[in-house]
Design an enzyme around this catalytic site. Structure first.
Site, PDB file in Angstrom:
ATOM      1  N   ARG A 148      -7.143  -0.058   0.645  1.00  0.00           N
ATOM      2  CA  ARG A 148      -8.446  -1.952   0.011  1.00  0.00           C
ATOM      3  C   ARG A 148      -7.652  -1.858  -1.123  1.00  0.00           C
ATOM      4  NH1 ARG A 148     -12.150  -2.042   4.939  1.00  0.00           N
ATOM      5  NH2 ARG A 148     -10.419  -1.574   5.797  1.00  0.00           N
ATOM      6  N   ASP A 176     -11.981   6.524   3.958  1.00  0.00           N
ATOM      7  CA  ASP A 176     -10.965   6.765   4.481  1.00  0.00           C
ATOM      8  C   ASP A 176     -10.762   5.208   4.459  1.00  0.00           C
ATOM      9  OD1 ASP A 176      -8.337   7.483   5.715  1.00  0.00           O
ATOM     10  OD2 ASP A 176      -9.799   7.614   7.495  1.00  0.00           O
ATOM     11  N   LYS A 225       1.143  -0.960   0.005  1.00  0.00           N
ATOM     12  CA  LYS A 225      -0.472  -0.226   0.244  1.00  0.00           C
ATOM     13  C   LYS A 225       1.128   1.349   0.153  1.00  0.00           C
ATOM     14  CE  LYS A 225      -3.100   2.750   3.025  1.00  0.00           C
ATOM     15  NZ  LYS A 225      -4.008   2.388   4.223  1.00  0.00           N
ATOM     16  N   GLU A 285      -9.112   3.341   1.723  1.00  0.00           N
ATOM     17  CA  GLU A 285      -8.615   3.366   0.482  1.00  0.00           C
ATOM     18  C   GLU A 285      -7.895   2.959   0.395  1.00  0.00           C
ATOM     19  OE1 GLU A 285      -7.176   5.327   2.859  1.00  0.00           O
ATOM     20  OE2 GLU A 285      -5.107   4.883   2.790  1.00  0.00           O
ATOM     21  N   ASP A 287       1.438   6.615   5.589  1.00  0.00           N
ATOM     22  CA  ASP A 287       0.583   5.467   5.353  1.00  0.00           C
ATOM     23  C   ASP A 287       1.236   4.792   3.717  1.00  0.00           C
ATOM     24  OD1 ASP A 287      -1.379   4.078   5.161  1.00  0.00           O
ATOM     25  OD2 ASP A 287      -2.856   5.372   4.635  1.00  0.00           O
ATOM     26  N   ASP A 298      -2.510  10.158   3.119  1.00  0.00           N
ATOM     27  CA  ASP A 298      -3.825  10.114   3.161  1.00  0.00           C
ATOM     28  C   ASP A 298      -4.527  10.881   4.547  1.00  0.00           C
ATOM     29  OD1 ASP A 298      -6.672   8.261   3.782  1.00  0.00           O
ATOM     30  OD2 ASP A 298      -5.934   6.739   5.609  1.00  0.00           O
ATOM     31  N   LYS A 315     -10.171  12.890   7.961  1.00  0.00           N
ATOM     32  CA  LYS A 315     -10.197  12.001   9.011  1.00  0.00           C
ATOM     33  C   LYS A 315      -9.670  13.689   9.890  1.00  0.00           C
ATOM     34  CE  LYS A 315      -6.320   8.579   7.575  1.00  0.00           C
ATOM     35  NZ  LYS A 315      -7.358   7.861   8.376  1.00  0.00           N
TER      36      LYS A 315
HETATM   37  N1  BES Z   1      -4.196   4.742   6.517  1.00  0.00           N
HETATM   38  C1  BES Z   1      -5.104   4.372   7.581  1.00  0.00           C
HETATM   39  C2  BES Z   1      -4.917   3.595   8.789  1.00  0.00           C
HETATM   40  C3  BES Z   1      -4.054   3.480   9.565  1.00  0.00           C
HETATM   41  C4  BES Z   1      -4.510   4.109  11.201  1.00  0.00           C
HETATM   42  C5  BES Z   1      -3.448   3.573   9.780  1.00  0.00           C
HETATM   43  C6  BES Z   1      -3.358   4.503  12.224  1.00  0.00           C
HETATM   44  C7  BES Z   1      -2.076   3.780  10.252  1.00  0.00           C
HETATM   45  C8  BES Z   1      -2.274   4.503  12.032  1.00  0.00           C
HETATM   46  C9  BES Z   1      -6.549   3.479   6.437  1.00  0.00           C
HETATM   47  O1  BES Z   1      -6.125   4.095   5.739  1.00  0.00           O
HETATM   48  C10 BES Z   1      -7.708   3.913   7.580  1.00  0.00           C
HETATM   49  O2  BES Z   1      -7.879   5.396   6.959  1.00  0.00           O
HETATM   50  N2  BES Z   1      -8.374   3.127   7.747  1.00  0.00           N
HETATM   51  C11 BES Z   1      -9.328   2.830   8.665  1.00  0.00           C
HETATM   52  C12 BES Z   1     -10.972   2.064   7.650  1.00  0.00           C
HETATM   53  C13 BES Z   1     -11.888   1.951   8.251  1.00  0.00           C
HETATM   54  C14 BES Z   1     -12.313   3.794   7.025  1.00  0.00           C
HETATM   55  C15 BES Z   1     -12.646   1.026   7.604  1.00  0.00           C
HETATM   56  C16 BES Z   1      -9.006   2.702  10.183  1.00  0.00           C
HETATM   57  O3  BES Z   1      -8.603   1.982  10.437  1.00  0.00           O
HETATM   58  O4  BES Z   1     -10.376   3.618  10.353  1.00  0.00           O
HETATM   59 ZN    ZN Z   2      -4.629   4.688   4.854  1.00  0.00          ZN
HETATM   60 MN    MN Z   3      -7.566   5.996   4.944  1.00  0.00          MN
END
Ligand code: BES
Ligand code: ZN
Ligand code: MN
Length: 533
Positions: free
Chosen positions: A379, A375, A293, A377, A316, A298, A305
């Protein structure tokens, strides 16, 4: 690879290639390349202790090791060290250190514990702690390693290089720090040790530094195009390497609607970077594909966020940085493997062209996806990366690596990354590589029940589940974009990629996955079809 050449190449490219409109950016980028890798001390190997000056390192597994290891010191020096060890109740456990000043001609004597029967990764980490502890020492460093095996000494030396990494890329003092003087490792089997170090350790140090540099760099410096540029610089001239870059037009031709969807809200266009390394003597049954990824920032997109800590989302792209670093280590050390790193690169931003919640995207494999959250993204970009790998590469195994979910940290804390796979044999090989390198994995399920959670009323899939298993449903989603016959695993590294400062590294990227994947690819055993659950 010579460090100075590596740095010079990065610098030249930075000066030539940075955005013409942003002078501040050009300068910053050039400085970053100077301030990191250049900090590593040149490493030498010898059988004889030099003059007593600068720092002396003595790694000890037990109290009785001192006699053999420090035979070259004077009786007075040995006695002073013994007294200090007793007085400090030094326990010889791995990564314990005792710093002594004022003994003999030495500015500093650093005793470092190894523990009684240390594994290779423990010895390497003791070396890393040593390297970091001596980061600010101006003088030469000598390491008394008599009695240790060449394998262990090479690991210790490799660790020292890993521990000498700095992340204060943009600070005046780091920029101006003079080049550190050399490290000399003193051991009977010095020639053998040097071969091991030059053959593998040096490549691992440089690869981890590369990975940490691109992860630590801010998102105004590293975006899809500059990630590609830095990868090209790192692989330039390395035999057996071919690089392919898909731009937006090429990805449109492939129908990569998921990856393109994520990238469409940013001024910085997305890229798919494909780096194949095929070493001499590599198996001919197809490559191992490592897909990362690569979200260079992000923001969350329209599902934006909160602002607290959002800046950390410059990391990210850590999965992409780690798979690229692992292949860099393998390629620079001429490993006899066939491996591909795919970096799925995009910036997740919320401009007027961005995807919206409710939008439906069509991925490269024809699967339609309802975007619940922009968010979720990671996947989406991995979906198309895996479909591309399956269609174009005929892989023997595919491992994707992603900072995918906050939920994985809720499940596992900060010691283990999440491992998801439907293939027991592949999961076992990844677990073994994790244990061998100290980059630990813990397997979590991809339960059939997640399918219902990821169903959409309007499309084949939705990109976010309900309140269920956040990390597991992410894994389930990605798995829908690769045929079940292909051995595939997903590593969620969101909880381990970025850490507070500790005894072996500064705050920021841990390059998690570089050592693990390098080991995994070297040790890979073809996976039988019947091992699927
Ligand atoms: N990049 C984030 C995940 C992340 C969180 C990485 C904290 C490093 C530290 C990812 O893209 C994300 O936003 N994930 C969401 C998923 C949800 C929207 C299904 C999450 O973890 O809340
Ligand atoms: Zn992310
Ligand atoms: Mn995200």
């Amino acid at each position: 690879m010579n460090v100075n050449i590596f740095v010079a190449a990065a610098m030249t490219a930075a000066l030539v290639g940075a955005a013409p409109t942003a002078d501040a950016q050009t300068g910053a980028y050039a400085r970053a390349a100077v301030a990191t890798s250049a900090q590593q001390r040149p490493m030498r190997f010898s059988s004889d202790l030099g003059t007593a000056a600068g720092s002396l390192v003595i790694p000890l597994g037990t109290a009785s090791d001192l006699e053999m290891r420090a035979a070259a010191l004077s009786a007075e020096e040995r006695e002073a060290i013994t007294r200090a060890l007793t007085s400090a109740r030094f326990n010889y456990r791995a990564r314990q250190t005792l710093s002594l000043r004022g003994i003999g001609g030495w500015d500093r004597i650093l005793v470092v514990g190894l523990g009684e029967t240390p594994s290779a990764s423990v010895v390497q980490m003791a070396g890393a702690v040593t390297g970091r502890a001596l980061l600010e020492e101006p003088g030469a460093v000598q390491v008394l390693a008599h009695g240790l095996s060449s394998g262990d000494v090479a690991e210790f030396a490799t660790g020292m290089g890993i521990g000498e990494y700095r992340s204060d890329l943009y600070r005046d003092d780091a920029r101006d720090a003079e080049t550190l003087s050399s490290t000399t490792i003193i051991v009977e089997v010095h020639a053998e040790t040097q071969v091991l170090y030059a053959g593998r350790g040096r490549a691992l140090i440089d690869a981890m530094a590369w990975t940490r540099d691109v992860s630590n760099e801010p998102a105004n410096v590293i975006y899809p195009e500059t990630f590609v540029r830095r990868a090209r610089e790192a692989f330039a001239g390395v035999p057996g390497v071919t690089i392919q870059v898909l731009d937006v037009a090429a990805m449109r031709r492939e129908g990569m609607g998921a990856l393109l969807g994520v990238g469409q809200g940013s001024e910085r266009p997305p890229r798919l970077l494909v780096i194949r390394y095929r070493g001499r003597g590599a198996p001919a049954d197809g490559p191992i594909v490592l897909a990362g990824k690569g979200i260079t920032f992000d923001s969350g997109g329209i599902s934006i966020k909160g602002s607290a800590g959002m800046g950390d989302m410059k990391m990210d792209m850590s999965g992409a940085a780690s798979v690229t670093g692992a292949v860099l280590a393998l390629a620079r050390s001429r490993a006899a493997v066939d491996v591909v790193a795919i970096a799925a690169l995009a910036e997740n931003m919320p401009d007027g062209g961005a995807i919206r919640p409710g939008d439906v995207l069509t991925a490269m494999n024809g699967t339609t996806i309802e975007v619940i959250s922009t968010d979720a993204e990671g996947r989406l970009v991995l979906a198309d990366a895996l479909s591309w790998a399956e269609r174009h590469l005929d892989p023997v195994a595919v491992v994707d690596v992603a900072t995918l979910t906050g939920a994985v940290g809720g499940a596992l804390g900060g010691e283990y990354a999440g491992l998801f796979s439907r293939h027991d044999a592949l999961a076992a090989q990844l677990n073994a590589a994790g244990s061998a390198t100290g980059e630990l994995l813990w397997r979590l399920p991809i339960d059939d029940s997640y399918a219902a959670d990821m169903r959409s009323p309007i499309a084949d899939l939705r990109n976010q589940g309900g309140t269920g298993a956040g990390a597991g449903t992410g894994a389930y989603f990605i798995g829908e974009f690769i045929s079940r016959e292909i051995p595939w695993a997903h590593l969620d590294i969101a909880n381990v990629a970025w850490t507070a400062p500790n005894d072996w590294k500064p705050e920021g990227s841990a390059a998690f996955g570089v050592r693990l994947l390098e080991r995994f690819v070297r040790d890979f055993q073809p996976i039988e079809a019947e091992s699927e659950d």
